[in-house]
Write a protein that holds these residues in place. Structure first.
Motif, PDB file in Angstrom:
ATOM      1  N   ASP A 114       5.477  -0.400   4.829  1.00  0.00           N
ATOM      2  CA  ASP A 114       6.848  -0.877   4.942  1.00  0.00           C
ATOM      3  C   ASP A 114       7.403  -0.640   6.348  1.00  0.00           C
ATOM      4  N   SER A 115       7.203   0.547   6.887  1.00  0.00           N
ATOM      5  CA  SER A 115       7.705   0.847   8.232  1.00  0.00           C
ATOM      6  C   SER A 115       7.084  -0.063   9.276  1.00  0.00           C
ATOM      7  N   ALA A 116       5.766  -0.237   9.189  1.00  0.00           N
ATOM      8  CA  ALA A 116       5.069  -1.077  10.162  1.00  0.00           C
ATOM      9  C   ALA A 116       5.510  -2.529  10.038  1.00  0.00           C
ATOM     10  N   LEU A 117       5.599  -3.036   8.801  1.00  0.00           N
ATOM     11  CA  LEU A 117       5.951  -4.437   8.608  1.00  0.00           C
ATOM     12  C   LEU A 117       7.374  -4.720   9.057  1.00  0.00           C
ATOM     13  N   ARG A 118       8.308  -3.858   8.704  1.00  0.00           N
ATOM     14  CA  ARG A 118       9.686  -4.075   9.128  1.00  0.00           C
ATOM     15  C   ARG A 118       9.807  -4.092  10.644  1.00  0.00           C
ATOM     16  N   THR A 119       9.041  -3.258  11.312  1.00  0.00           N
ATOM     17  CA  THR A 119       9.068  -3.245  12.773  1.00  0.00           C
ATOM     18  C   THR A 119       8.532  -4.552  13.331  1.00  0.00           C
ATOM     19  N   ALA A 120       7.429  -5.025  12.782  1.00  0.00           N
ATOM     20  CA  ALA A 120       6.862  -6.297  13.238  1.00  0.00           C
ATOM     21  C   ALA A 120       7.827  -7.447  13.000  1.00  0.00           C
ATOM     22  N   LEU A 121       8.463  -7.464  11.832  1.00  0.00           N
ATOM     23  CA  LEU A 121       9.390  -8.548  11.524  1.00  0.00           C
ATOM     24  C   LEU A 121      10.646  -8.479  12.388  1.00  0.00           C
ATOM     25  N   ALA A 122      11.085  -7.284  12.734  1.00  0.00           N
ATOM     26  CA  ALA A 122      12.215  -7.162  13.651  1.00  0.00           C
ATOM     27  C   ALA A 122      11.845  -7.681  15.037  1.00  0.00           C
TER      28      ALA A 122
ATOM     29  N   ILE B 139       0.825  -1.207   0.000  1.00  0.00           N
ATOM     30  CA  ILE B 139       0.000   0.000   0.000  1.00  0.00           C
ATOM     31  C   ILE B 139       0.857   1.253   0.000  1.00  0.00           C
ATOM     32  N   GLY B 140       1.992   1.230   0.716  1.00  0.00           N
ATOM     33  CA  GLY B 140       2.824   2.418   0.707  1.00  0.00           C
ATOM     34  C   GLY B 140       3.832   2.454   1.832  1.00  0.00           C
TER      35      GLY B 140
ATOM     36  N   SER C 162      -0.650   8.219   5.840  1.00  0.00           N
ATOM     37  CA  SER C 162      -0.745   9.529   6.479  1.00  0.00           C
ATOM     38  C   SER C 162       0.448   9.815   7.388  1.00  0.00           C
ATOM     39  N   GLY C 163       1.368   8.846   7.463  1.00  0.00           N
ATOM     40  CA  GLY C 163       2.472   8.981   8.399  1.00  0.00           C
ATOM     41  C   GLY C 163       2.160   8.422   9.769  1.00  0.00           C
ATOM     42  N   TRP C 164       1.057   7.660   9.856  1.00  0.00           N
ATOM     43  CA  TRP C 164       0.632   7.153  11.165  1.00  0.00           C
ATOM     44  C   TRP C 164       1.639   6.166  11.754  1.00  0.00           C
ATOM     45  N   ALA C 165       2.381   5.424  10.913  1.00  0.00           N
ATOM     46  CA  ALA C 165       3.361   4.454  11.411  1.00  0.00           C
ATOM     47  C   ALA C 165       4.683   5.168  11.702  1.00  0.00           C
TER      48      ALA C 165
END
Length: 246
Positions: free
Chosen positions: A130-138, A125-126, A161-164
């Motif tokens: 990516d930021s949220a997923l990388r954090t979860a995977l870390a 999606i955008g 919207s920059g929410w992550a």
């Protein structure tokens, strides 16, 4: 796909297919160069307390308390049935499933040792995906991915919207019992790149065309697709019960 409760809109499906195709071309290179391209900057300061940044902390803690996690899996490894979820952490339908159905599956099947669930994250999606997923995977390296994923869904904001933000992500990590600086600093690691590549490859093999998508079957065997007519609990319960009773 049409716009329904169980499928993403057509434009989102197109973005997913394009992202998977592009990912197949560049993922190997990303893994090879991950240490060079890892985030060099220090994580931004996080909220002073987890409660300021993350809603639903107590709810998620109760949901997952005492249940084993192993990387991207939640539930006992000897559970007879395995469910796979393909998801984008910005997808509202994924958040709907996490709120409405996952708690029932955790309570009735995962906690008693009947079902194991694997999260396979996609980021099409955008940037916030990516930021949220990388954090979860870390966080998966610390066996806390499911805490982070569920808190992300409960704090999901408007698309890209920059929410992550690092502030929210740091609060979620703190609420999950993790060191925010250490986990945020590992988002560009080889381990995270490897998990991204694996999920991308698995999604292509499964011909995933939208999120959330599911596979369900006996643990250790090939997992066929599960195509529920709704994201509510009944079709998931029925499919799990059928496998447990057969």
């Amino acid at each position: 796909m049409s716009r329904t409760r169980t499928n993403v809109p057509a434009h989102s499906r197109k973005r997913l297919l394009l992202a998977l195709a592009a990912g197949a071309l560049v993922a190997a290179a990303l893994v090879a160069t991950s240490l060079v391209n890892a985030r060099a900057e220090s994580p931004k300061p996080v909220a002073e307390t987890a409660s300021e940044a993350a809603a639903g902390t107590a709810e998620v803690s109760r949901l997952l308390s005492g249940i084993p996690q192993d990387g991207t899996f939640v539930g006992r490894p000897d559970a007879p049935v395995t469910l796979v979820e393909y998801a984008d952490l910005q997808c509202p339908y994924c958040a709907q499933w996490a709120r409405e159905t996952l708690p029932a599956l955790i309570r009735d099947y995962v906690r008693p040792g009947k079902l194991r669930i694997e999260f396979r994250g996609l980021a099409f999606i955008g940037p916030d995906s990516d930021s949220a997923l990388r954090t979860a995977l870390a966080a998966a390296a610390h066996d806390r991915l499911w805490h982070v994923v569920e808190l992300l869904y409960l704090n999901q904001g408007a698309e890209n919207s920059g929410w992550a933000s690092d502030e929210l992500l740091g609060g979620i990590l703190e609420a999950s019992g993790l060191d925010p600086a250490a986990v945020l600093g590992a988002r560009g690691s080889q381990e995270v790149e490897g998990l991204l590549l694996r999920a991308n490859t698995q999604a292509q093999a499964a011909r995933v065309q939208g999120t959330p998508s599911f596979q369900l079957g006996r643990t250790g065997e090939a997992l066929p697709p599960l195509t529920p007519h709704t994201l509510a609990p009944p079709p998931f319960r029925a499919a799990v019960e059928q496998l447990l009773g057969s």
